[in-house]
Design a protein around this motif. Structure first.
Motif, PDB file in Angstrom:
ATOM      1  N   CYS A  19     -13.781   6.284   3.023  1.00 37.40           N
ATOM      2  CA  CYS A  19     -13.103   6.680   1.785  1.00 37.40           C
ATOM      3  C   CYS A  19     -14.048   6.594   0.596  1.00 37.40           C
ATOM      4  CB  CYS A  19     -11.903   5.772   1.517  1.00 37.40           C
ATOM      5  SG  CYS A  19     -10.605   5.842   2.762  1.00 37.40           S
ATOM      6  N   GLU A  75      -9.677   9.843   1.307  1.00 29.30           N
ATOM      7  CA  GLU A  75     -10.450  10.020   2.533  1.00 29.30           C
ATOM      8  C   GLU A  75     -11.626  10.958   2.267  1.00 29.30           C
ATOM      9  OE1 GLU A  75      -9.846  11.429   7.191  1.00 29.30           O
ATOM     10  OE2 GLU A  75      -8.121  11.214   5.839  1.00 29.30           O
ATOM     11  N   PHE A 111      -5.851   0.147   8.544  1.00 30.36           N
ATOM     12  CA  PHE A 111      -4.511  -0.401   8.410  1.00 30.36           C
ATOM     13  C   PHE A 111      -3.959  -0.935   9.736  1.00 30.36           C
ATOM     14  CE2 PHE A 111      -4.893   2.192   4.649  1.00 30.36           C
ATOM     15  CZ  PHE A 111      -4.292   1.412   3.683  1.00 30.36           C
ATOM     16  N   TRP A 133       0.830  -1.195   0.000  1.00 32.63           N
ATOM     17  CA  TRP A 133       0.000   0.000   0.000  1.00 32.63           C
ATOM     18  C   TRP A 133       0.866   1.248   0.000  1.00 32.63           C
ATOM     19  CZ3 TRP A 133      -5.268   0.413  -0.316  1.00 32.63           C
ATOM     20  CH2 TRP A 133      -6.013  -0.752  -0.119  1.00 32.63           C
ATOM     21  N   GLU A 134       0.409   2.278  -0.699  1.00 30.76           N
ATOM     22  CA  GLU A 134       1.031   3.591  -0.628  1.00 30.76           C
ATOM     23  C   GLU A 134       0.045   4.530   0.067  1.00 30.76           C
ATOM     24  OE1 GLU A 134       2.273   5.004  -4.417  1.00 30.76           O
ATOM     25  OE2 GLU A 134       3.359   3.166  -4.932  1.00 30.76           O
ATOM     26  N   VAL A 135       0.520   5.202   1.111  1.00 26.42           N
ATOM     27  CA  VAL A 135      -0.325   6.100   1.896  1.00 26.42           C
ATOM     28  C   VAL A 135       0.258   7.505   1.804  1.00 26.42           C
ATOM     29  CG1 VAL A 135      -1.320   6.586   4.157  1.00 26.42           C
ATOM     30  CG2 VAL A 135      -0.919   4.214   3.454  1.00 26.42           C
ATOM     31  N   HIS A 149      -6.154  11.823   3.632  1.00 21.71           N
ATOM     32  CA  HIS A 149      -5.286  10.726   3.225  1.00 21.71           C
ATOM     33  C   HIS A 149      -5.719  10.141   1.879  1.00 21.71           C
ATOM     34  CE1 HIS A 149      -4.681  10.927   7.615  1.00 21.71           C
ATOM     35  NE2 HIS A 149      -3.488  10.435   7.364  1.00 21.71           N
ATOM     36  N   THR A 150      -4.747   9.644   1.156  1.00 20.45           N
ATOM     37  CA  THR A 150      -4.980   8.890  -0.074  1.00 20.45           C
ATOM     38  C   THR A 150      -4.292   7.545   0.062  1.00 20.45           C
ATOM     39  OG1 THR A 150      -5.057  10.917  -1.399  1.00 20.45           O
ATOM     40  CG2 THR A 150      -4.714   8.855  -2.578  1.00 20.45           C
ATOM     41  N   PHE A 151      -5.010   6.492  -0.260  1.00 17.72           N
ATOM     42  CA  PHE A 151      -4.485   5.130  -0.151  1.00 17.72           C
ATOM     43  C   PHE A 151      -4.536   4.478  -1.533  1.00 17.72           C
ATOM     44  CE2 PHE A 151      -7.113   6.233   3.554  1.00 17.72           C
ATOM     45  CZ  PHE A 151      -6.142   6.299   4.546  1.00 17.72           C
TER      46      PHE A 151
END
Length: 230
Positions: free
Chosen positions: A204, A229, A94, A28-30, A64-66
């Motif tokens: 989200c 988010e 997470f 995952w990239e957060v 936040h962006t996931f």
């Protein structure tokens, strides 16, 4: 229980209540963006410009962006795509502590998590049989305080009708889409800094694919899931 118990853990995420076992956490990239503006003054100095938070809300607001590539989703692809086939909101957890800062004013005893956040322990079962105590909230009064304020989780009926004992903090158990509220027995004093670390489940929305698809590998879906988010 220390928040360090989750910061180094590689626990699989939970998406819309479904544990993504087998999808490594490091896939995952957060990304997090603070909602503020930096204004350059005439003399070259820089000042922050942000909305003043209402009493009982965090001093800093993040969005936040996931994102997750599908290359290694494997057998979970069907379960994930079934959930994405319906409009949001979706929810992601997470299983990591995230830290919030509140400023006391001497009168506000009740505070809230950011909009769209729920305590994970109220709505989810910790993955892999891990103990719930590992994901408990931590509440401190003072930036560098080592003393934790005792935390209790109470039903909405008790939260609404009873008085929180002095020296404790009550978290109202989440029902539906309500945002987590918590209340101190004694309101933090003027300018006292309240540091709260929680493991949230975050609401989200999908942001669409972040890249075009080229079907070069017949065994892997060439796309990404991107959640922002809400």
């Amino acid at each position: 229980m220390s928040t360090a118990d989750t910061q180094g853990a590689r626990t699989a995420a939970t998406f819309d209540g479904y544990p993504l076992a087998g999808v490594a956490a490091d896939l995952w990239e957060v990304a997090a963006a603070e909602l503020k503006g930096n204004v350059t003054m005439a003399d070259g100095s820089v000042r922050e410009q942000r909305l003043a938070p209402l009493p009982g809300l965090p001093q800093v607001t993040w969005r936040h962006t996931f994102s997750l590539g599908w290359a290694h989703v494997g057998k979970l692809q069907r379960a994930i795509e079934a959930r994405l086939a319906f409009p949001g909101a979706h929810r992601i957890c997470f299983w990591k502590h995230m830290t919030l800062g509140y400023l006391g004013d001497g009168t506000t005893a009740e505070m809230s998590l950011p909009a769209g956040w729920r305590l994970a322990l109220h709505v989810l079962t910790p993955p892999d049989g891990l103990p719930a105590a590992r994901y408990e909230p931590e509440v401190r009064i003072g930036l560098d305080s080592l003393d934790l304020v005792p935390v209790s989780h109470v039903a909405p009926e008790l939260y609404a009708s009873d008085v929180t004992p002095e020296g404790e903090v009550w978290f109202e158990r989440t029902t539906g889409d309500t945002t987590g509220r918590f209340r101190f027995g004694l309101a933090p004093g003027v300018d006292e800094r309240v540091v709260v670390s929680v493991v949230p489940e975050i609401r989200c929305l999908t942001a669409g694919d972040s890249e075009s698809r080229q079907y070069r590998d017949p065994h892997r879906e060439p796309r990404r899931i991107v959640l922002v988010e809400a």
